[in-house]
Design a protein around this motif. Sequence first.
Motif, mmCIF file in Angstrom:
data_model
loop_
_atom_site.group_PDB
_atom_site.id
_atom_site.type_symbol
_atom_site.label_atom_id
_atom_site.label_comp_id
_atom_site.label_asym_id
_atom_site.label_seq_id
_atom_site.Cartn_x
_atom_site.Cartn_y
_atom_site.Cartn_z
ATOM 1 N N UNK A 57 0.807 -1.221 0.000
ATOM 2 C CA UNK A 57 0.000 0.000 0.000
ATOM 3 C C UNK A 57 0.842 1.275 0.000
ATOM 4 N N UNK A 58 2.158 1.136 0.070
ATOM 5 C CA UNK A 58 3.005 2.332 0.070
ATOM 6 C C UNK A 58 2.934 3.022 -1.291
ATOM 7 N N UNK A 59 2.864 4.339 -1.278
ATOM 8 C CA UNK A 59 2.688 5.116 -2.496
ATOM 9 C C UNK A 59 3.975 5.183 -3.322
ATOM 10 N N UNK A 60 3.823 5.382 -4.625
ATOM 11 C CA UNK A 60 4.991 5.525 -5.505
ATOM 12 C C UNK A 60 5.699 6.856 -5.303
ATOM 13 N N UNK A 61 4.941 7.856 -4.851
ATOM 14 C CA UNK A 61 5.534 9.173 -4.588
ATOM 15 C C UNK A 61 6.456 9.084 -3.374
ATOM 16 N N UNK A 62 7.702 9.493 -3.537
ATOM 17 C CA UNK A 62 8.673 9.386 -2.446
ATOM 18 C C UNK A 62 8.245 10.199 -1.233
ATOM 19 N N UNK A 63 7.698 11.400 -1.472
ATOM 20 C CA UNK A 63 7.272 12.262 -0.369
ATOM 21 C C UNK A 63 6.152 11.625 0.437
ATOM 22 N N UNK A 64 5.148 11.140 -0.267
ATOM 23 C CA UNK A 64 4.010 10.515 0.416
ATOM 24 C C UNK A 64 4.426 9.206 1.070
ATOM 25 N N UNK A 66 7.310 8.527 2.404
ATOM 26 C CA UNK A 66 7.992 8.875 3.649
ATOM 27 C C UNK A 66 6.986 9.243 4.740
ATOM 28 N N UNK A 67 5.926 9.947 4.354
ATOM 29 C CA UNK A 67 4.885 10.309 5.322
ATOM 30 C C UNK A 67 4.188 9.058 5.847
ATOM 31 N N UNK A 68 3.903 8.116 4.943
ATOM 32 C CA UNK A 68 3.255 6.867 5.355
ATOM 33 C C UNK A 68 4.146 6.080 6.321
ATOM 34 N N UNK A 69 5.426 6.022 6.010
ATOM 35 C CA UNK A 69 6.362 5.287 6.870
ATOM 36 C C UNK A 69 6.483 5.953 8.237
ATOM 37 N N UNK A 70 6.495 7.278 8.257
ATOM 38 C CA UNK A 70 6.560 8.008 9.534
ATOM 39 C C UNK A 70 5.344 7.699 10.389
ATOM 40 N N UNK A 71 4.179 7.664 9.743
ATOM 41 C CA UNK A 71 2.938 7.344 10.459
ATOM 42 C C UNK A 71 2.989 5.932 11.028
ATOM 43 N N UNK A 72 3.426 4.980 10.211
ATOM 44 C CA UNK A 72 3.487 3.585 10.653
ATOM 45 C C UNK A 72 4.510 3.385 11.761
ATOM 46 N N UNK A 132 -3.478 9.811 0.705
ATOM 47 C CA UNK A 132 -3.412 10.745 -0.418
ATOM 48 C C UNK A 132 -4.779 11.327 -0.766
ATOM 49 N N UNK A 133 -5.777 11.070 0.081
ATOM 50 C CA UNK A 133 -7.097 11.660 -0.120
ATOM 51 C C UNK A 133 -7.957 10.970 -1.158
ATOM 52 N N UNK A 134 -7.521 9.853 -1.664
ATOM 53 C CA UNK A 134 -8.328 9.114 -2.648
ATOM 54 C C UNK A 134 -8.068 7.612 -2.483
#
Length: 286
Positions: A57-64, A66-72, A132-134
């Motif tokens: 489920x990790x996004x292809x966008x590097x920025x997003x 990193x945000x997902x990993x920080x949350x997890x 990512x809101x979608x």
Amino acid sequence: MSALSALALIDSLLAKTGKLQEANLEQAKYILAAIPAVFIEAARDPFSARALIYLLLLDDSETLREQQLTTLEQSADVAVFKALVELESKQIHLETEYRLPLVNVCLPALRQLSPEQFEKFKENLQVLIQSDGRTSLWEWVLQRVVLHQLEAVFQPKSRLHHTAHHSLKHLSKECQMILAFVSMAGQSTSADEESVYQQALESLKIDVVKLPARDAMSIAQINTALDALKSMKPLQKPAFLKACAIVIAADGVASAQELEVFRAIGATLDCPIPPIPIETAQKAQH
């Protein structure tokens, strides 16, 4: 692939639905052999299996990402996050057609979670999907397959598990919505979309309506409709899946994405769709 051969392929899969056959077992072995061994090993442990689902489920966008990993890092079990970081660092590519089979390999390990672990896992899935809101089609498919299987274990008395059985006519609005969703899951569009959609409705002998606009249905509405279809009379489920097949095969292309959606619908209706035959999968790779 022609529309006729695409429909023939899906008809072949539907004919084997719910049946244990030696050919299906051989196909499953073929698919498992094509998935990187490190993923198969991870899928069999309750901690790394959760990490693997998060990885998918990790996004292809590097920025997003990193945000997902920080949350997890803050919300996931320490051992699960450690396994996720290790898996991600390997940067192993997984072909699209093997994503859902890999998820299915994870399910036996995920059923071993405690109720508390399951609730946290479920919360983290929602956070990742909504980051990512979608909701992408793949995110929807993964969530439907995983939660349908696990809620049967952890929430057996949930309102989502129906006991009453309803006819296709009684569920006509829900059938119309899910068939429209299947139509929109394809990557190609054509002037025939409307007629194909109506042909699928006619096959079910329910009210024929116009294909709704792509932005007319929310994920929440789609989920509600599909949950309602769980109460469909068992003997009518194959007819509904055949109607889905008519929509998918109309353009002659049964894409990996469309087949994932098809399998998620089948899983929700407790009619698991078997793997694509080995010879077909081999041809697709050449």
